[in-house]
Design an enzyme around this catalytic site. Structure first.
Site, short mmCIF file in Angstrom:
data_model
loop_
_atom_site.label_atom_id
_atom_site.label_comp_id
_atom_site.label_asym_id
_atom_site.label_seq_id
_atom_site.Cartn_x
_atom_site.Cartn_y
_atom_site.Cartn_z
N ASP A 211 -42.87 22.79 8.87
CA ASP A 211 -42.64 24.18 8.50
C ASP A 211 -41.71 24.82 9.53
O ASP A 211 -42.10 25.68 10.31
CB ASP A 211 -43.98 24.93 8.44
CG ASP A 211 -43.86 26.29 7.79
OD1 ASP A 211 -42.78 26.58 7.23
OD2 ASP A 211 -44.82 27.07 7.84
N GLU B 122 -35.10 28.05 -0.55
CA GLU B 122 -35.63 29.22 -1.24
C GLU B 122 -34.57 30.01 -1.99
O GLU B 122 -33.45 30.23 -1.51
CB GLU B 122 -36.30 30.13 -0.21
CG GLU B 122 -37.13 31.22 -0.82
CD GLU B 122 -38.41 31.46 -0.06
OE1 GLU B 122 -39.01 32.51 -0.26
OE2 GLU B 122 -38.82 30.58 0.74
N LYS C 133 -37.28 26.47 -4.13
CA LYS C 133 -38.48 27.22 -3.75
C LYS C 133 -38.44 28.61 -4.41
O LYS C 133 -37.49 29.37 -4.22
CB LYS C 133 -38.53 27.36 -2.23
CG LYS C 133 -39.90 27.54 -1.63
CD LYS C 133 -39.79 27.39 -0.12
CE LYS C 133 -41.14 27.58 0.56
NZ LYS C 133 -41.00 27.48 2.02
N THR D 25 -44.02 28.89 -4.14
CA THR D 25 -44.59 29.38 -2.89
C THR D 25 -45.29 30.72 -3.11
O THR D 25 -45.35 31.23 -4.22
CB THR D 25 -43.49 29.48 -1.82
OG1 THR D 25 -44.07 29.80 -0.57
CG2 THR D 25 -42.45 30.54 -2.19
N PHE E 168 -51.19 29.09 0.01
CA PHE E 168 -51.25 29.57 1.39
C PHE E 168 -52.70 29.62 1.88
O PHE E 168 -53.60 30.00 1.14
CB PHE E 168 -50.61 30.95 1.50
CG PHE E 168 -49.11 30.91 1.58
CD1 PHE E 168 -48.39 29.87 1.03
CD2 PHE E 168 -48.41 31.93 2.21
CE1 PHE E 168 -47.00 29.83 1.10
CE2 PHE E 168 -47.02 31.90 2.28
CZ PHE E 168 -46.32 30.85 1.73
#
Length: 314
Positions: free
Chosen positions: A17, A92, A128, A152, A174
């Site tokens: 990450d 993303e 993403k 996400t 998450f």
């Protein structure tokens, strides 16, 4: 005894990450990711200084504005990371497109085209998208187009079910942000790993997928502690910050597996309709608030990035 990280790598695919090339080279994960927050961090990294300078110079020569430079720079950083990992790079789509299906699909195709121009095939990239209804519908279209997606900002079972119905390649439920919300809402300072609401949420999604034979990959994300990571040992994938990767690498304790494939015959899950998705999400205050907050924060970092790039172009 192998470290906790080495033991974890035997049962779970590890994703870094971070957008920091030096950290990725150090920890050697299978996959990695980029987003506006991580690109902001890369701007301060000596490891990407030459790359950024090259992209800025190219943007000036082509009379790009800051938005266009942001797009190309994000892919350039992702392409650099792709050279460091054997797997995929998640990239993303602009958070401002989280409620626009068509614009998200167009931007995703643009990302894939730019990666291809840089020698990175589409099977090395995950697009993403935020787990809004529109983000999930965009992912459904992209998956039909042969472009795999990573959904996400996922905080609820409703979001996970809709992603499965859409046939997305991977979801990132998450952990830490869910735990943060419950700590604040209930005035609790600490949760034991098995009682942690963030851990419980990912376990629920994982077991739902396995019980129904759903092939979408579950990748736990947003960890606040090594204990949260350990509590999800055996999950399909886990995306972990360099700080926690180092902590797990220095831990020589035993790491038992906590998640296992379901051995029963899977049953087909009932498709989730849009009204049920929106009603379920609306009824979950935590998921509603954290999804909206996450989109705002990604956009805030995107705006910071645009300002910095505007200054570089001038």
């Amino acid at each position: 005894m192998p470290s906790a990280l080495q033991q974890l790598q035997e049962m779970t695919v590890i994703v870094a990450d971070t957008g920091d090339a030096a950290e990725i080279a150090k920890h050697k994960p299978v996959d990695c990711t980029t987003n506006p927050s991580l690109v902001l961090g890369a701007l301060d990294s000596p490891a990407t200084g030459d790359l950024i300078a090259t992209e800025v110079a190219t943007a000036k020569a082509k009379a790009f504005d800051a938005a266009a430079l942001c797009d190309t720079l994000t892919v350039a950083i992702g392409a650099n990371l792709a050279s460091l990992v054997p797997g995929r790079v998640s990239t993303e789509v602009d958070a401002r497109l989280s409620f626009d299906v068509d614009a998200s699909v167009r931007r995703a195709h643009g990302i894939i085209t730019d990666y291809d121009r840089r020698g990175v095939a589409k099977d090395r990239v995950l697009i993403k998208l935020a787990s809004t209804w529109e983000g999930i519908k965009a992912a459904e279209q992209l998956e039909r187009d042969g472009i795999n997606c990573n959904l996400t900002l996922l905080f609820s079972l409703e979001q996970a079910k809709a992603c499965a119905d859409a046939g997305v390649f991977l979801i990132s439920p998450f952990v830490g942000r869910i735990t943060d919300w419950f700590k604040k809402a209930h005035g609790i300072e600490h949760y034991a790993p098995d009682e942690d609401p963030g851990v419980q949420s990912v376990r629920e999604i994982y077991h739902h997928y396995k019980a129904h034979g759903i092939k979408t990959v579950v990748m736990g994300a947003s960890f606040r502690s090594a204990e949260q990571v350990k509590a999800l040992a055996g999950c399909d994938r886990l995306t972990i910050s360099p700080k926690l990767l180092s902590e797990l690498g220095a831990d020589d304790g035993d790491l038992p597996r906590t998640l296992f494939e379901d051995t029963t015959v899977p049953t087909k899950a009932e498709a989730l309709q849009e009204a049920d998705f929106r009603w379920g999400l609306n009824g979950n205050a935590m998921a509603t608030e954290k999804l909206a907050e996450g989109i705002r924060n990604f956009d805030k970092d995107h705006q910071k990035l645009l300002k910095i790039l505007t200054d570089k172009l001038s």
